[in-house]
Scaffold this motif. Structure first.
Motif, PDB file in Angstrom:
ATOM      1  N   GLU A  36       0.826  -1.207   0.000  1.00  0.00           N
ATOM      2  CA  GLU A  36       0.000   0.000   0.000  1.00  0.00           C
ATOM      3  C   GLU A  36       0.860   1.257   0.000  1.00  0.00           C
ATOM      4  N   ALA A  37       1.954   1.243   0.769  1.00  0.00           N
ATOM      5  CA  ALA A  37       2.865   2.393   0.784  1.00  0.00           C
ATOM      6  C   ALA A  37       3.511   2.571  -0.593  1.00  0.00           C
ATOM      7  N   PHE A  38       3.849   1.482  -1.237  1.00  0.00           N
ATOM      8  CA  PHE A  38       4.427   1.522  -2.582  1.00  0.00           C
ATOM      9  C   PHE A  38       3.447   2.155  -3.564  1.00  0.00           C
ATOM     10  N   GLN A  39       2.176   1.813  -3.460  1.00  0.00           N
ATOM     11  CA  GLN A  39       1.163   2.384  -4.348  1.00  0.00           C
ATOM     12  C   GLN A  39       0.986   3.881  -4.134  1.00  0.00           C
ATOM     13  N   ARG A  40       1.127   4.347  -2.901  1.00  0.00           N
ATOM     14  CA  ARG A  40       0.893   5.752  -2.582  1.00  0.00           C
ATOM     15  C   ARG A  40       2.108   6.646  -2.838  1.00  0.00           C
ATOM     16  N   ARG A  41       3.241   6.072  -3.154  1.00  0.00           N
ATOM     17  CA  ARG A  41       4.457   6.876  -3.300  1.00  0.00           C
ATOM     18  C   ARG A  41       4.308   7.883  -4.434  1.00  0.00           C
ATOM     19  N   SER A  42       4.999   8.972  -4.309  1.00  0.00           N
ATOM     20  CA  SER A  42       4.964  10.022  -5.329  1.00  0.00           C
ATOM     21  C   SER A  42       5.983   9.706  -6.420  1.00  0.00           C
ATOM     22  N   LEU A  43       5.574   9.911  -7.629  1.00  0.00           N
ATOM     23  CA  LEU A  43       6.478   9.731  -8.766  1.00  0.00           C
ATOM     24  C   LEU A  43       6.837  11.080  -9.392  1.00  0.00           C
ATOM     25  N   ALA A  44       6.526  12.144  -8.677  1.00  0.00           N
ATOM     26  CA  ALA A  44       6.744  13.497  -9.189  1.00  0.00           C
ATOM     27  C   ALA A  44       8.221  13.786  -9.479  1.00  0.00           C
ATOM     28  N   HIS A  45       9.121  13.141  -8.780  1.00  0.00           N
ATOM     29  CA  HIS A  45      10.551  13.411  -8.953  1.00  0.00           C
ATOM     30  C   HIS A  45      11.157  12.671 -10.151  1.00  0.00           C
ATOM     31  N   ILE A  46      10.386  11.825 -10.802  1.00  0.00           N
ATOM     32  CA  ILE A  46      10.890  11.054 -11.948  1.00  0.00           C
ATOM     33  C   ILE A  46      10.576  11.813 -13.235  1.00  0.00           C
ATOM     34  N   PRO A  47      11.620  12.150 -13.985  1.00  0.00           N
ATOM     35  CA  PRO A  47      11.372  12.876 -15.231  1.00  0.00           C
ATOM     36  C   PRO A  47      10.697  11.961 -16.263  1.00  0.00           C
ATOM     37  N   ILE A  48       9.751  12.513 -16.979  1.00  0.00           N
ATOM     38  CA  ILE A  48       9.027  11.754 -18.002  1.00  0.00           C
ATOM     39  C   ILE A  48       9.686  12.021 -19.351  1.00  0.00           C
TER      40      ILE A  48
END
Length: 50
Positions: A36-48
């Motif tokens: 559940e913690a893995f699902q909620r993590r932010s991916l904002a810091h990963i460049p697309i």
């Protein structure tokens, strides 16, 4: 996998349980919390990259 599936996987051919139900339940609860913690993590810091 359900707790029963894990229980079955950790049972010998003679029917002896390798782990107690309590131990299996504790491990599955801990793994579910981590999932559940893995699902909620932010991916904002990963460049697309497009």
């Amino acid at each position: 996998m359900s707790t029963r599936d894990i229980e079955a996987a950790l049972t010998t051919s003679t029917g002896e349980r390798l782990w107690s139900r309590t131990a299996i339940s504790e491990v599955t609860d801990a793994l579910w919390s981590e999932y559940e913690a893995f699902q909620r993590r932010s991916l904002a810091h990963i460049p697309i990259l497009y």
